[in-house]
Design a protein around this motif. Sequence first.
Motif: not given
Length: 172
Positions: A63-86
């Motif tokens: 929520a903090f990152l979204k408010a700063e319009f800078s949530d892409e790094n966290l989003e990428f990191w989490l998508v990668c964590e999910d990708y590792k489970k494929v």
Amino acid sequence: MLRPPMEAKDKRRNGDGKSRSKLLGTSSRRLSTRGLSFEEVNQWSQSLARLLESPYGMITFQAFLKAEFSDENLEFWLVCEDYKKVKRSFRLSAKARKIFNCFIRVDAPREINIDHQTRELTKRNLQAPTTACFMEAQKTVFGLMEKDSYPRFLRSSIYKNLMDSRSESFKM
């Protein structure tokens, strides 16, 4: 590397109408702070990994990152964590291309800030995708969050207000 909970996912549409994977998971729902203790909120200040281990901590940080319009790094990191489970190799390739096109390629809709060398290494890794093909980019992004976004979060009114509110309920 620590992995935050990934209970649910949803799809969001970006401006051009294409769907992109989102980490949002539980962030689109409100979590009750009733069970959130002062100790847990205080532990978030120990490390970014500690913050991301907490479902409420991750949502609050997002929520903090979204408010700063800078949530892409966290989003990428989490998508990668999910990708590792494929588990299936045929899915790795398609999912890897989507992640690359959304976050890594130059002028990507959610382009992350990584150096040219890491970008090229990741591009080469896509020729034969494995669950580790985003490892260097993910490490870089985690380091950026750890050095920049995370300290700003700890100084933010969001975190301070939450600490104050948990401190008050701790005293009662």
